[in-house]
Design a protein around this motif. Sequence first.
Motif, mmCIF file in Angstrom:
data_model
loop_
_atom_site.group_PDB
_atom_site.id
_atom_site.type_symbol
_atom_site.label_atom_id
_atom_site.label_comp_id
_atom_site.label_asym_id
_atom_site.label_seq_id
_atom_site.Cartn_x
_atom_site.Cartn_y
_atom_site.Cartn_z
ATOM 1 N N LEU A 116 0.855 -1.185 0.000
ATOM 2 C CA LEU A 116 0.000 0.000 0.000
ATOM 3 C C LEU A 116 0.892 1.235 0.000
ATOM 4 N N ILE A 117 0.627 2.146 -0.942
ATOM 5 C CA ILE A 117 1.327 3.427 -0.964
ATOM 6 C C ILE A 117 0.284 4.521 -0.800
ATOM 7 N N LEU A 140 8.055 -0.674 -6.879
ATOM 8 C CA LEU A 140 7.804 -0.265 -5.493
ATOM 9 C C LEU A 140 6.477 -0.791 -4.975
ATOM 10 N N LEU A 141 5.583 -1.129 -5.885
ATOM 11 C CA LEU A 141 4.261 -1.611 -5.505
ATOM 12 C C LEU A 141 4.109 -3.046 -5.987
ATOM 13 N N VAL A 142 3.753 -3.945 -5.080
ATOM 14 C CA VAL A 142 3.595 -5.348 -5.457
ATOM 15 C C VAL A 142 2.399 -5.485 -6.395
ATOM 16 N N PRO A 143 2.405 -6.502 -7.274
ATOM 17 C CA PRO A 143 1.221 -6.737 -8.101
ATOM 18 C C PRO A 143 -0.004 -6.928 -7.215
ATOM 19 N N GLY A 144 -1.081 -6.248 -7.538
ATOM 20 C CA GLY A 144 -2.288 -6.286 -6.716
ATOM 21 C C GLY A 144 -2.252 -5.286 -5.579
ATOM 22 N N GLY A 145 -1.102 -4.621 -5.370
ATOM 23 C CA GLY A 145 -0.979 -3.595 -4.339
ATOM 24 C C GLY A 145 -1.774 -2.355 -4.720
ATOM 25 N N ASN A 183 -1.615 -3.535 -11.712
ATOM 26 C CA ASN A 183 -1.998 -4.658 -12.560
ATOM 27 C C ASN A 183 -1.036 -5.821 -12.370
ATOM 28 N N GLU A 184 -1.573 -7.010 -12.288
ATOM 29 C CA GLU A 184 -0.765 -8.219 -12.134
ATOM 30 C C GLU A 184 0.069 -8.489 -13.385
ATOM 31 N N GLU A 185 -0.534 -8.302 -14.566
ATOM 32 C CA GLU A 185 0.133 -8.671 -15.807
ATOM 33 C C GLU A 185 1.263 -7.722 -16.205
#
Length: 188
Positions: A116-117, A140-145, A183-185
């Motif tokens: 979360l940012i 910096l942001l995980v997929p799905g973050g 986005n995951e992709e």
Amino acid sequence: MRVISGAFRGLRLNAVPGNQTRPTADKVKESMFNMLGPYFDGGHALDLYAGTGALGIEAVSRGMHDAVLVDRQYAAIKTIKANVALTKHPESFTILKMPVAKAIDHFTAAEQSFDLILMDPPYAQQRVMAQLAAFVSGDLLVPGGRVLVETGLDVVYPEVISGYTKLRRQTYGVAQVLILERNEEDHD
């Protein structure tokens, strides 16, 4: 100004002295977190332009494992340290005094990522689109973050923001809140 919900619920937070920092109203903060979750099952939060630290503290109160609070102003850092001390859980927080651009470079180089940012930049200095792009390019942001951005109404977002899905946009007086999901992709 107080913590709205969770482990630190009702905790009164200090404001940054002077008029350099514009704290998020409690009603707006409550609405923002209700749109986000409203509770979290662990994870790492990054609060950029932290000001009082209220958004990062709220995220940890609602279940984030920890939060990094970043601000460049001495008065803000001093206030953040005092507010973190009030939680009686200083181990859940890392406080960094540096400009946001430097912090983004720091986390990119360290290959550190967040679930979360939170961003509440000063209205006169908004570089939101460039920072959102940097979160994706620097992983910096995980997929799905998720990213929560509070800006003035003068910021006009494009229909599509590369690397993200828009989950919600809400206006509150002179402010708007945008919630995006990575986005995951688009993750390598």
